[in-house]
Structures are given as structure tokens and as C-alpha cells.
Design a protein around this motif. Structure first.
Motif, PDB file in Angstrom:
ATOM      1  N   THR A  22       0.853 -24.801  13.694  1.00  0.00           N
ATOM      2  CA  THR A  22       0.622 -24.732  12.242  1.00  0.00           C
ATOM      3  C   THR A  22       1.878 -25.203  11.513  1.00  0.00           C
ATOM      4  O   THR A  22       2.259 -24.657  10.485  1.00  0.00           O
ATOM      5  N   THR A  23       2.507 -26.234  12.067  1.00  0.00           N
ATOM      6  CA  THR A  23       3.754 -26.741  11.491  1.00  0.00           C
ATOM      7  C   THR A  23       3.745 -28.252  11.396  1.00  0.00           C
ATOM      8  O   THR A  23       3.029 -28.950  12.116  1.00  0.00           O
ATOM      9  N   LEU A  24       4.578 -28.754  10.477  1.00  0.00           N
ATOM     10  CA  LEU A  24       4.932 -30.164  10.418  1.00  0.00           C
ATOM     11  C   LEU A  24       6.340 -30.280  10.991  1.00  0.00           C
ATOM     12  O   LEU A  24       7.211 -29.462  10.696  1.00  0.00           O
ATOM     13  N   THR A  25       6.585 -31.322  11.813  1.00  0.00           N
ATOM     14  CA  THR A  25       7.875 -31.466  12.491  1.00  0.00           C
ATOM     15  C   THR A  25       8.451 -32.841  12.231  1.00  0.00           C
ATOM     16  O   THR A  25       7.731 -33.842  12.273  1.00  0.00           O
ATOM     17  N   PRO A  36       1.035 -23.793   4.944  1.00  0.00           N
ATOM     18  CA  PRO A  36       0.495 -22.551   4.368  1.00  0.00           C
ATOM     19  C   PRO A  36      -0.936 -22.311   4.832  1.00  0.00           C
ATOM     20  O   PRO A  36      -1.755 -23.238   4.881  1.00  0.00           O
ATOM     21  N   GLU A  37      -1.218 -21.073   5.200  1.00  0.00           N
ATOM     22  CA  GLU A  37      -2.558 -20.733   5.659  1.00  0.00           C
ATOM     23  C   GLU A  37      -3.517 -20.490   4.500  1.00  0.00           C
ATOM     24  O   GLU A  37      -4.711 -20.628   4.637  1.00  0.00           O
ATOM     25  N   GLY A  38      -2.989 -20.125   3.342  1.00  0.00           N
ATOM     26  CA  GLY A  38      -3.850 -19.794   2.222  1.00  0.00           C
ATOM     27  C   GLY A  38      -4.315 -18.351   2.303  1.00  0.00           C
ATOM     28  O   GLY A  38      -4.348 -17.747   3.376  1.00  0.00           O
ATOM     29  N   ASP A  39      -4.687 -17.776   1.173  1.00  0.00           N
ATOM     30  CA  ASP A  39      -5.119 -16.387   1.176  1.00  0.00           C
ATOM     31  C   ASP A  39      -6.599 -16.304   1.538  1.00  0.00           C
ATOM     32  O   ASP A  39      -7.284 -17.305   1.749  1.00  0.00           O
ATOM     33  N   PRO A 240      -9.314 -24.060   5.769  1.00  0.00           N
ATOM     34  CA  PRO A 240      -9.365 -24.763   4.474  1.00  0.00           C
ATOM     35  C   PRO A 240      -8.611 -26.085   4.564  1.00  0.00           C
ATOM     36  O   PRO A 240      -7.537 -26.165   5.165  1.00  0.00           O
ATOM     37  N   TYR A 241      -9.180 -27.120   3.985  1.00  0.00           N
ATOM     38  CA  TYR A 241      -8.579 -28.452   4.056  1.00  0.00           C
ATOM     39  C   TYR A 241      -7.219 -28.481   3.367  1.00  0.00           C
ATOM     40  O   TYR A 241      -7.075 -28.021   2.235  1.00  0.00           O
ATOM     41  N   ARG A 242      -6.218 -29.007   4.071  1.00  0.00           N
ATOM     42  CA  ARG A 242      -4.891 -29.271   3.510  1.00  0.00           C
ATOM     43  C   ARG A 242      -4.428 -30.631   4.001  1.00  0.00           C
ATOM     44  O   ARG A 242      -4.571 -30.950   5.189  1.00  0.00           O
ATOM     45  N   PRO A 243      -3.872 -31.458   3.127  1.00  0.00           N
ATOM     46  CA  PRO A 243      -3.385 -32.774   3.566  1.00  0.00           C
ATOM     47  C   PRO A 243      -2.317 -32.694   4.651  1.00  0.00           C
ATOM     48  O   PRO A 243      -2.127 -33.654   5.390  1.00  0.00           O
ATOM     49  N   ASP A 244      -1.640 -31.540   4.780  1.00  0.00           N
ATOM     50  CA  ASP A 244      -0.599 -31.399   5.794  1.00  0.00           C
ATOM     51  C   ASP A 244      -1.118 -31.709   7.187  1.00  0.00           C
ATOM     52  O   ASP A 244      -0.423 -32.314   8.014  1.00  0.00           O
ATOM     53  N   TYR A 245      -2.355 -31.296   7.491  1.00  0.00           N
ATOM     54  CA  TYR A 245      -2.910 -31.500   8.826  1.00  0.00           C
ATOM     55  C   TYR A 245      -3.124 -32.986   9.129  1.00  0.00           C
ATOM     56  O   TYR A 245      -3.273 -33.374  10.289  1.00  0.00           O
TER      57      TYR A 245
END
Length: 370
Positions: A22-25, A36-39, A240-245
Motif C-alpha cells: 500500500t505504498t509508492l516507492t 491513504p486507505e480512506g475512511d 476505493p479508486y485512487r490514482p496512486d495505484y
């Protein structure tokens, strides 16, 4: 397609999503950034089922959209992004050369949820090599391709998922086997034979089925048979969709609309409903003469699922291999080696000829009774 870039705060290089994490490297200085996982409310909102009927009327106005610079591949139809400054590339779906001269823009609805990549490129390559190594009558170049350090492309593929409650009234016939015995004359002697016959009777009834997450591929860049063979997906892993992935990966925009997607979903549902009817009829045989399905409470989600892809060109044709980025399941097209097939046929004929000669020799020399 679109890709997303996140600069490293230390060196400015692009941060990349790490499959299974769950990280960007940062590939240069190693800096990590947690996604962020989101609430709980955000997760419920992203994974909620959206009403199908009402959304069709307002989806263009209500949905979030984004635009990308794309070019449709003339060979497979996939829509490939052309970032600014890039003038030529190859289609990640079929390896066809592409140039930016006729690039346009594509406006599409943003996805609501995503399954991030679990397998990295090395793991996907190992899965593909194992699959390719099991193919019979494959060209030698394909095995060389499997052994070479080829790159694979990680692509988030668009899907629709549909939920629905159905109830189907049907009419038909149930067939039950029974046996009868009768006397016949064979070789001048009376012989009793047993025959299986079918006794039919009219039936009617109703079956109900609640469908959950019927998956429909929304891409035209991949053969549907390939992606269907990658199932099952563990949709409980949707986030939940996040551009980070998407950092370091591609994400294809859907090309199959919501209405068209639901037509395919209904075909999948109808096949399951038919099996339900046959089970409800029972017996040894079933005939369905009439059925009418009431469908209600239709909802949908637009999601992205992870696929690793490679394309192999053989005799001016492109053959694609896809790997499920969550489970490692592999599917693909495969070329056939004509000379290997011909050699196998020749060997089979030779063995058959030798077997026939051996039988004849045995008969002539008294070793085998004719």
C-alpha cells in the motif's frame, strides 16, 4: 489510456506503486509514501451499488469524467494514451506500431473502485513462462521468447459489475428414463434385449435467483474469452479508486458502454437461469418451451482489475498473453508450428504402419490368431 505521475519529494523522480503493498516507492532513492486507505464512509461510497435505471438517464451529467490523449489501434481497437512529447510507440495489447499523427481525446467516466496489483512483473513472467512451457506444437521461437527477459505491461482493465434480483416463470417437459425388455432373434437364436425409453410429462414452475457482481469486460483491446478465463477474481479486495495505484501502470478507459454491458450481463444471467430451470424440472431430461424473466433492483459498479500483458509476433501476426495480476492465472493465444504438427502426424502414421506390419507378421508366423 492514462497513467498517473507522483514526484518524489527528495529527488523528483516518479514514485511507483508497489504490487502487493500500500505504498509508492522511489526507484532511485527508495523513499516510500503510504497510499491513504480512506475512511469507512469513503469505502462504502466507492463500493456502493449504483441504481442502473436512474443512472442511465443522468450518468453523463452526474459522473466524474477525465480526458486523455489517445489513439485507437488500427489492429485491435484498443485506445492507447499518447503523453505529450511522445510521437511513436507500440500498442500494449498487440504490439502494433502506433504514431501520434491521428491522436485524439477520449472523455470517460472515472472508475469507482480498483483491485491493486498483487503480483509484480517478475512473478507474472514466471507464471507466463510456466504456461508457455506446457504448450504442445509451439514454435521454437515462442520457447525462446519465454526464456528471454521480456518486459510485460501492467494494465488496469475496465469492467462493469451488475447486481440484480430475478424471478422466472417457465413451462416445459420433464423426461424420465424407463427400461423395457423384448425378445429378438440374433444369429438364429432368441435374445432378450433391454431398451431405454423416455416418459415425458408437462411441467411448469418459477425459479428465483439473486445475482451479485456479474462481471462484464468493458475493453475491446482484449479478447473476451481470454479475460473470462482469468476469472474468478476476489472482488472482496476492491478498494476505493485512487490514482496512486496507477503510478507506473496504465489504465484503459472503457469502450463498452453501460447499456451494452448490461446486455452481456443479461446473457450471463440467462445461462444461469436456464440451469436453475433444468434443476427445478429435475428428471433425466428437460425441455424448456417457454420462460419469462422479471428483473428488478439492477445496480452496477465501474471497476478496474489488474492484468499483466505480453504480445508475441509470429509470421506477421500478434499473439497476446495475459496474466491475472491478483492470482497469477494465465491465458492467451498461441501460434502453432506447422512442421512440428506435420512431424507428429508422420510419426503417428509410421507407428500405425509398424503396428499393422507387426500384426500381419504375427498372423503369418502363427504368433497371432487372425
Amino acid at each position: 489510456m492514462s497513467d498517473h505521475r507522483f514526484p518524489c519529494e527528495s529527488c523528483g523522480a516518479q514514485l511507483l506503486f508497489t504490487p502487493g503493498q500500500t505504498t509508492l516507492t522511489c526507484p532511485y532513492c527508495g523513499q516510500e509514501q503510504t497510499i491513504p486507505e480512506g475512511d469507512a464512509a469513503e469505502r462504502r461510497n466507492a463500493l456502493r451499488e449504483i441504481d442502473f435505471v436512474s443512472t442511465l438517464a443522468r450518468m453523463e451529467e452526474a459522473a466524474d469524467h477525465e480526458e486523455t490523449r489517445i489513439l485507437a489501434c488500427p489492429n485491435c481497437g484498443a485506445q492507447t494514451e499518447f503523453p505529450e512529447g511522445v510521437q511513436a510507440t507500440t500498442c500494449p495489447f498487440c504490439a502494433t506500431p502506433l504514431v501520434a499523427a491521428h491522436a485524439g481525446t477520449h472523455r470517460h467516466i472515472r472508475p469507482a473502485a480498483i483491485i491493486p496489483f498483487v503480483l509484480d512483473e517478475a512473478q507474472a513472467l514466471r507464471a507466463m513462462r510456466e504456461w508457455l512451457g506446457q504448450l504442445w506444437f509451439a514454435p521454437g521461437g515462442l520457447k525462446d521468447y519465454a526464456r528471454a527477459e521480456r518486459r510485460m505491461t501492467g494494465i488496469y482493465v475496465p469492467y462493469w459489475t451488475f447486481d440484480a434480483a430475478t424471478e422466472t416463470a417457465y413451462r416445459g417437459q420433464r423426461g424420465d428414463n424407463y427400461t423395457v425388455s423384448r425378445m429378438v432373434i440374433r444369429n438364429g437364436k432368441p435374445t432378450t434385449v433391454t431398451e431405454i425409453r423416455i416418459r415425458w410429462r408437462a411441467v411448469r414452475g418459477r425459479v428465483a435467483r439473486a445475482f451479485d457482481d456479474v462481471l462484464v469486460l468493458a475493453s475491446q483491446g482484449l479478447p473476451r474469452a481470454h479475460t473470462d478465463a482469468l476469472e474468478p477474481w476476489d472482488l472482496t479486495a476492491l478498494r476505493p479508486y485512487r490514482p496512486d495505484y496507477l503510478s507506473g501502470f496504465l489504465a484503459e478507459g472503457y469502450q463498452l458502454g453501460l447499456r451494452e454491458g448490461f446486455v452481456i450481463a443479461r446473457e450471463k444471467m440467462d445461462r444461469v437461469i436456464e440451469q436453475d430451470i433444468r434443476h427445478d424440472i429435475g428428471g433425466d431430461h428437460q425441455r424448456i418451451t417457454e420462460k419469462a424473466t422479471e428483473i428488478r433492483d439492477v445496480t452496477f459498479k465501474h471497476v478496474l482489475l489488474p492484468v499483466w500483458m505480453a504480445a508475441y509476433r509470429y509470421r506477421n501476426r500478434s499473439f497476446r498473453f495475459v496474466v491475472n495480476g491478483q492470482t497469477g492465472k494465465v491465458q492467451g493465444e498461441r501460434p502453432w508450428s506447422g512442421w512440428k504438427i506435420a512431424l507428429a502426424i508422420l510419426a503417428a502414421l509410421l507407428l500405425a504402419g509398424l503396428a499393422g506390419w507387426g500384426y500381419q507378421w504375427g498372423v503369418e508366423n502363427g504368433y497371432i490368431s487372425p
